[in-house]
Motif scaffolding. Structure first.
Motif, PDB file in Angstrom:
ATOM      1  N   PHE A 160       0.860  -1.312   0.024  1.00 41.30           N
ATOM      2  CA  PHE A 160       0.055  -0.002   0.027  1.00 41.30           C
ATOM      3  C   PHE A 160       0.791   1.321   0.102  1.00 41.30           C
ATOM      4  CE2 PHE A 160      -2.970  -3.257   1.715  1.00 41.30           C
ATOM      5  CZ  PHE A 160      -3.980  -3.111   0.984  1.00 41.30           C
ATOM      6  N   ILE A 161       2.240   1.046  -0.129  1.00 43.22           N
ATOM      7  CA  ILE A 161       3.097   2.213  -0.069  1.00 43.22           C
ATOM      8  C   ILE A 161       3.599   2.217  -1.690  1.00 43.22           C
ATOM      9  CG2 ILE A 161       4.960   3.467   0.857  1.00 43.22           C
ATOM     10  CD1 ILE A 161       2.517   3.170   2.881  1.00 43.22           C
ATOM     11  N   PRO A 162       3.352   2.881  -2.405  1.00 42.31           N
ATOM     12  CA  PRO A 162       3.845   2.893  -3.907  1.00 42.31           C
ATOM     13  C   PRO A 162       5.261   3.443  -3.791  1.00 42.31           C
ATOM     14  CG  PRO A 162       2.485   4.800  -3.558  1.00 42.31           C
ATOM     15  CD  PRO A 162       2.181   3.943  -2.293  1.00 42.31           C
ATOM     16  N   ASP A 163       6.024   3.178  -4.971  1.00 34.25           N
ATOM     17  CA  ASP A 163       7.361   3.467  -5.148  1.00 34.25           C
ATOM     18  C   ASP A 163       7.679   4.969  -4.766  1.00 34.25           C
ATOM     19  OD1 ASP A 163       8.022   0.867  -5.638  1.00 34.25           O
ATOM     20  OD2 ASP A 163       7.964   1.000  -7.899  1.00 34.25           O
ATOM     21  N   GLU A 164       6.940   5.899  -5.236  1.00 35.96           N
ATOM     22  CA  GLU A 164       7.225   7.066  -4.965  1.00 35.96           C
ATOM     23  C   GLU A 164       7.246   7.633  -3.554  1.00 35.96           C
ATOM     24  OE1 GLU A 164       2.788   7.209  -6.379  1.00 35.96           O
ATOM     25  OE2 GLU A 164       4.709   6.093  -6.858  1.00 35.96           O
ATOM     26  N   ALA A 206      -7.870   1.130  -6.943  1.00 36.26           N
ATOM     27  CA  ALA A 206      -7.663   2.461  -7.554  1.00 36.26           C
ATOM     28  C   ALA A 206      -8.804   3.101  -7.835  1.00 36.26           C
ATOM     29  CB  ALA A 206      -6.728   2.399  -8.938  1.00 36.26           C
ATOM     30  N   LYS A 207     -10.020   2.364  -8.142  1.00 38.51           N
ATOM     31  CA  LYS A 207     -11.470   3.011  -8.342  1.00 38.51           C
ATOM     32  C   LYS A 207     -11.694   3.147  -7.041  1.00 38.51           C
ATOM     33  CE  LYS A 207     -12.571   0.331 -12.370  1.00 38.51           C
ATOM     34  NZ  LYS A 207     -13.614  -0.899 -12.771  1.00 38.51           N
ATOM     35  N   GLY A 208     -11.517   2.632  -5.687  1.00 36.71           N
ATOM     36  CA  GLY A 208     -11.882   3.089  -4.592  1.00 36.71           C
ATOM     37  C   GLY A 208     -10.919   4.002  -3.702  1.00 36.71           C
ATOM     38  N   GLY A 209     -10.005   4.418  -4.695  1.00 34.98           N
ATOM     39  CA  GLY A 209      -9.190   5.517  -4.093  1.00 34.98           C
ATOM     40  C   GLY A 209      -8.133   5.016  -3.496  1.00 34.98           C
ATOM     41  N   ILE A 210      -7.895   3.760  -3.502  1.00 33.58           N
ATOM     42  CA  ILE A 210      -6.652   3.151  -2.718  1.00 33.58           C
ATOM     43  C   ILE A 210      -5.530   2.844  -3.706  1.00 33.58           C
ATOM     44  CG2 ILE A 210      -5.544   1.383  -1.287  1.00 33.58           C
ATOM     45  CD1 ILE A 210      -8.862   1.154  -0.024  1.00 33.58           C
ATOM     46  N   LYS A 211      -4.256   3.363  -3.626  1.00 30.95           N
ATOM     47  CA  LYS A 211      -3.086   3.283  -4.492  1.00 30.95           C
ATOM     48  C   LYS A 211      -2.452   2.019  -4.170  1.00 30.95           C
ATOM     49  CE  LYS A 211       0.348   5.265  -7.431  1.00 30.95           C
ATOM     50  NZ  LYS A 211       1.028   6.318  -7.769  1.00 30.95           N
ATOM     51  N   LEU A 212      -2.124   1.003  -5.106  1.00 28.44           N
ATOM     52  CA  LEU A 212      -1.398  -0.239  -4.616  1.00 28.44           C
ATOM     53  C   LEU A 212      -0.056  -0.005  -5.397  1.00 28.44           C
ATOM     54  CD1 LEU A 212      -4.202  -3.092  -4.707  1.00 28.44           C
ATOM     55  CD2 LEU A 212      -3.004  -1.965  -2.779  1.00 28.44           C
ATOM     56  N   GLY A 213       1.097  -0.790  -4.688  1.00 30.11           N
ATOM     57  CA  GLY A 213       2.241  -0.766  -5.428  1.00 30.11           C
ATOM     58  C   GLY A 213       2.757  -2.319  -5.245  1.00 30.11           C
TER      59      GLY A 213
END
Length: 262
Positions: A160-164, A206-213
């Motif tokens: 749940f913590i993307p690369d950036e 992502a549609k639910g506003g949660i970015k995955l990594g």
């Protein structure tokens, strides 16, 4: 005795949260329609992954306690689902101390369940975000002795913590605070085992506003750089069992590992 959990944020019910989606996947009731909406769109394998991940945590926690580890820092705790980590380890080491951390205030509502320790042991709860590791460690020092081995548990969290946001640097910062003989326990969704399923899961979150990594095996292995992986090494969730009892293993899209800090 536990310390009083921090109380400072409001529950947001119009946006999905990973801890509540995970609760839904495990069959829990402590979630909202926005979380269920995300879960409903995920492939059936997502429920299998949640179960496999939870079972890995059980095995890893029990194994660590059997090695004599009696201090645990569990970040990304999630909504309580019995048996909780402290119940597993205190059955083996009644005096064990466990500090739980999560950034969803609904978990705080259930902190009392997380804080029901054996009389001989201690549990504590911190509402905090893994992206502020220094604050977590500062609070955890009130309960845990950082001069003695500690098991750092990061279960299904770092994807749940993307690369950036530099997930690897966050884990390095946490590991750097731990003394030799400590352990890192980590599970992480794979991007390369079932690529189509991974892409579908990522899109629905992502549609639910949660970015995955989600990450490849090599990228997950980097979390363990400089550490000594315990056998069987970096494997899938259903393959990890030092006793070799998990056989035959069902397929899993989650990488897991337990490593000792030198």
């Amino acid at each position: 005795m536990p310390t009083e959990p921090q109380r400072f944020s409001e529950i947001v019910t119009d946006r999905a949260h990973p801890a509540r989606v995970y609760d839904w996947l495990l069959g829990g009731k402590d979630n909202y329609p926005v979380d269920e909406a995300v879960g409903e769109q995920l492939p059936p394998e997502a429920k299998d992954a949640a179960r496999q991940n939870r079972q890995f945590m059980h095995r890893a926690a029990a194994w660590l306690a059997a090695q004599g580890i009696d201090q645990f820092l569990d970040i990304g705790t999630g909504i309580p689902t019995e048996p909780n980590l402290h119940q597993i380890v205190q059955d083996i080491v009644p005096t064990a101390k466990v500090v739980y951390t999560d950034n969803d205030p609904i978990v705080l509502r259930h902190a009392e369940a997380l804080l029901i320790s054996r009389a001989e042991g201690v549990t504590d709860y911190i509402e905090a975000d893994v992206r502020q590791p220094a604050g977590i460690v500062e609070h955890a020092r009130h309960t845990l002795d950082f001069d003695r081995p500690i098991a750092l548990s990061l279960i299904a969290l770092m994807h749940f913590i993307p690369d950036e946001q530099d997930a690897h640097a966050i884990v390095r910062a946490l590991v750097a605070t731990l003394p030799p003989g400590s352990y890192l326990v980590l599970s992480h969704a794979a991007s390369d085992l079932y690529p189509e399923l991974s892409a579908q899961v990522t899109a629905e979150y992502a549609k639910g506003g949660i970015k995955l990594g989600f990450r490849t095996r090599a990228e997950v292995e980097r979390f363990f750089d400089g550490l000594d992986l315990v056998e069987p090494g970096l494997v899938t969730a259903t393959q990890w069992d030092p006793s070799g009892a998990v056989e035959p293993a069902e397929g899993s899209g989650i990488y897991v590992g337990v490593a000792r800090i030198r």
